[in-house]
Each structure stands twice: as structure tokens, then as C-alpha cells.
Design a protein around this motif. Structure first.
Motif, PDB file in Angstrom:
ATOM      1  N   GLN A 131      40.912  50.376  43.542  1.00 20.51           N
ATOM      2  CA  GLN A 131      42.010  51.336  43.598  1.00 20.51           C
ATOM      3  C   GLN A 131      42.374  51.815  42.202  1.00 20.51           C
ATOM      4  OE1 GLN A 131      46.046  50.018  44.773  1.00 20.51           O
ATOM      5  NE2 GLN A 131      45.222  47.942  44.817  1.00 20.51           N
ATOM      6  N   TYR A 132      42.947  52.986  42.156  1.00 24.18           N
ATOM      7  CA  TYR A 132      43.302  53.609  40.880  1.00 24.18           C
ATOM      8  C   TYR A 132      44.583  52.985  40.354  1.00 24.18           C
ATOM      9  CZ  TYR A 132      43.895  57.305  37.399  1.00 24.18           C
ATOM     10  OH  TYR A 132      44.021  58.006  36.237  1.00 24.18           O
ATOM     11  N   ARG A 133      44.533  52.540  39.108  1.00 23.38           N
ATOM     12  CA  ARG A 133      45.704  51.959  38.461  1.00 23.38           C
ATOM     13  C   ARG A 133      46.197  52.935  37.389  1.00 23.38           C
ATOM     14  NH1 ARG A 133      48.036  48.381  41.722  1.00 23.38           N
ATOM     15  NH2 ARG A 133      46.710  46.595  42.238  1.00 23.38           N
ATOM     16  N   ILE A 145      46.592  52.363  33.358  1.00 22.88           N
ATOM     17  CA  ILE A 145      45.397  52.336  32.502  1.00 22.88           C
ATOM     18  C   ILE A 145      44.414  53.448  32.864  1.00 22.88           C
ATOM     19  CG2 ILE A 145      45.620  49.877  32.014  1.00 22.88           C
ATOM     20  CD1 ILE A 145      43.285  49.397  33.946  1.00 22.88           C
ATOM     21  N   ALA A 146      44.810  54.328  33.768  1.00 19.60           N
ATOM     22  CA  ALA A 146      44.021  55.509  34.136  1.00 19.60           C
ATOM     23  C   ALA A 146      42.584  55.150  34.519  1.00 19.60           C
ATOM     24  CB  ALA A 146      44.025  56.534  33.000  1.00 19.60           C
ATOM     25  N   GLU A 161      30.592  41.564  32.182  1.00 19.51           N
ATOM     26  CA  GLU A 161      30.222  42.852  31.592  1.00 19.51           C
ATOM     27  C   GLU A 161      31.440  43.686  31.207  1.00 19.51           C
ATOM     28  OE1 GLU A 161      27.929  44.455  34.766  1.00 19.51           O
ATOM     29  OE2 GLU A 161      26.316  42.978  34.521  1.00 19.51           O
ATOM     30  N   GLY A 162      32.627  43.243  31.587  1.00 16.45           N
ATOM     31  CA  GLY A 162      33.835  43.995  31.268  1.00 16.45           C
ATOM     32  C   GLY A 162      34.185  45.066  32.275  1.00 16.45           C
ATOM     33  N   GLU A 163      33.450  45.125  33.387  1.00 20.93           N
ATOM     34  CA  GLU A 163      33.783  46.094  34.436  1.00 20.93           C
ATOM     35  C   GLU A 163      35.078  45.673  35.136  1.00 20.93           C
ATOM     36  OE1 GLU A 163      34.001  49.187  36.982  1.00 20.93           O
ATOM     37  OE2 GLU A 163      32.619  49.004  35.276  1.00 20.93           O
ATOM     38  N   ILE A 164      35.242  44.380  35.339  1.00 19.72           N
ATOM     39  CA  ILE A 164      36.492  43.842  35.880  1.00 19.72           C
ATOM     40  C   ILE A 164      37.286  43.248  34.734  1.00 19.72           C
ATOM     41  CG2 ILE A 164      37.523  42.034  37.306  1.00 19.72           C
ATOM     42  CD1 ILE A 164      35.261  42.425  39.295  1.00 19.72           C
ATOM     43  N   THR A 165      38.500  43.747  34.543  1.00 19.39           N
ATOM     44  CA  THR A 165      39.388  43.217  33.506  1.00 19.39           C
ATOM     45  C   THR A 165      40.689  42.675  34.100  1.00 19.39           C
ATOM     46  OG1 THR A 165      40.344  45.422  33.141  1.00 19.39           O
ATOM     47  CG2 THR A 165      38.479  44.775  31.740  1.00 19.39           C
TER      48      THR A 165
END
Length: 199
Positions: A74-76, A79-80, A170-174
Motif C-alpha cells: 500500500q502507498y504510504r 514517504i511517498a 535488499e532494502g525493498e522492505i524498510t
């Protein structure tokens, strides 16, 4: 000189505590409220602390019968970015935390279950918020129809734990609740930790 270990530290936390002297409300929103307090430091000096009060939330590690993890995208707005997360939701005032988890899982994904366990509580932003998130494990899921809130838009999908962990690395999920849950689930599957069953 060698660094101290945890056992070398003073007992208790009195030498670290900050005591509230006074405070004021800066902003009151729909569910977030910003406060500014004057506190007394351990050395007797005074300082200002600004923080958000938050009603708290729950998150759900939902496991499908084939072992995949149920996820959302979903769009947050802050943090755009469209983010990959485990299902989660905000607590209503006075709401039972498990009932909130059950409600959020069904509303967002359509899944229900009778098999719930408690994983742990986390505080995702300890420096400026009172927010807590209680994380639950949901297994033996039964599919159904989701019913999102009017202002809620999200994709629901499933992925293997290995892919979830790779997205974290990989930094895709933060997202912190999803990151912690991914590593917890990996340890759970290796028999190193266990949740607390809820009767």
C-alpha cells in the motif's frame, strides 16, 4: 581499557530517568497528538521533549497452508512510496488487541482463523512516539472476502519467507514491523523461538 558488558552497568535505571515537570499540547489530529514537555534530567538540568501520542496498533504474521506469508502493498504518503508490509491496523480506543488483529486481518485480506498466537510487542519509533505494535501469528487461514475502509487501497499477495527476507536485505522492505517479523519467522521455522498460543 575493555568496554563494559551489560553486567557491568549500574542496577536499575534511576541514573538515566527523565522526570516530567510540565507539558503542553501542541497539536491534536485525528488520532495523533503532539506534546511538548519540560523534563528534569538526571544531572538536575532541564530539557524539552516533543513527542507524538499514538493509540497503538497490531500486526499479523499470517501463514497460508503452503507456508507462504500473506503480505500487502500500500502507498504510504509520508514517504511517498508503495510499501510491502504484513497486515496491520490501528487500535480503536479501548479495543482488545487480539480482536483488533482479527478484525484487521479479515477487513484487509478476507482471511479468518481460530488459530492465533502472540509473538511480541515492539515500539517502532521510541525517540518521538508512544506507539506500540503487538504482533500476532495467524495460522490455518480460511479465505473470504475483504472489506476495506473507504479511504483504504492495497494489494494483497503471498510470498515465501525466503523472498520476504531477501526483500528486507535488499532494502525493498524498510518497514520495521515487517522486518522484525520476517526474522522472527525465520527463527521460528528453525525451532529457535516460539509464540505464545492464545486459548
Amino acid at each position: 581499557m575493555a568496554e563494559k558488558t551489560f553486567e557491568d552497568l549500574p542496577a536499575g535505571d534511576q541514573h538515566l530517568r527523565e522526570e516530567r515537570i510540565s507539558g503542553e499540547d501542541i497539536y491534536g489530529g485525528i488520532f495523533l497528538h503532539m506534546k511538548r514537555d519540560t523534563v528534569s534530567l538526571p544531572d538536575g538540568q532541564e530539557a524539552t521533549r516533543e513527542y507524538l501520542t499514538h493509540p497503538g496498533a497490531v500486526a499479523i504474521v499470517a501463514i497460508l497452508d503452503d507456508g507462504r506469508v500473506l503480505l500487502e502493498r500500500q502507498y504510504r504518503y509520508p514517504i511517498a512510496k508503495a510499501c510491502i508490509e504484513i497486515p496491520a491496523g490501528k487500535l480503536e480506543v479501548g479495543e482488545d488487541h487480539l480482536l483488533c488483529a482479527q478484525r484487521e486481518l479479515e477487513e484487509e485480506t478476507g482471511y479468518t482463523t481460530e488459530k492465533w498466537s502472540y509473538i511480541r510487542r515492539i515500539h517502532p519509533v521510541i525517540s518521538y512516539s508512544t506507539e506500540l505494535i503487538d504482533i500476532y501469528l495467524a495460522e490455518d487461514l480460511v479465505p473470504g472476502k475483504s472489506h476495506l475502509d473507504d479511504e483504504e487501497f492495497l494489494d494483497v499477495f503471498a510470498a515465501p519467507l525466503e523472498r520476504l527476507i531477501s526483500w528486507v536485505e535488499e532494502g525493498e522492505i524498510t518497514d520495521v514491523k515487517t522486518t522484525i517479523s520476517a526474522y522472527w519467522l525465520d527463527r521460528y521455522r528453525r525451532g529457535l523461538v516460539a509464540p505464545t498460543p492464545i486459548k
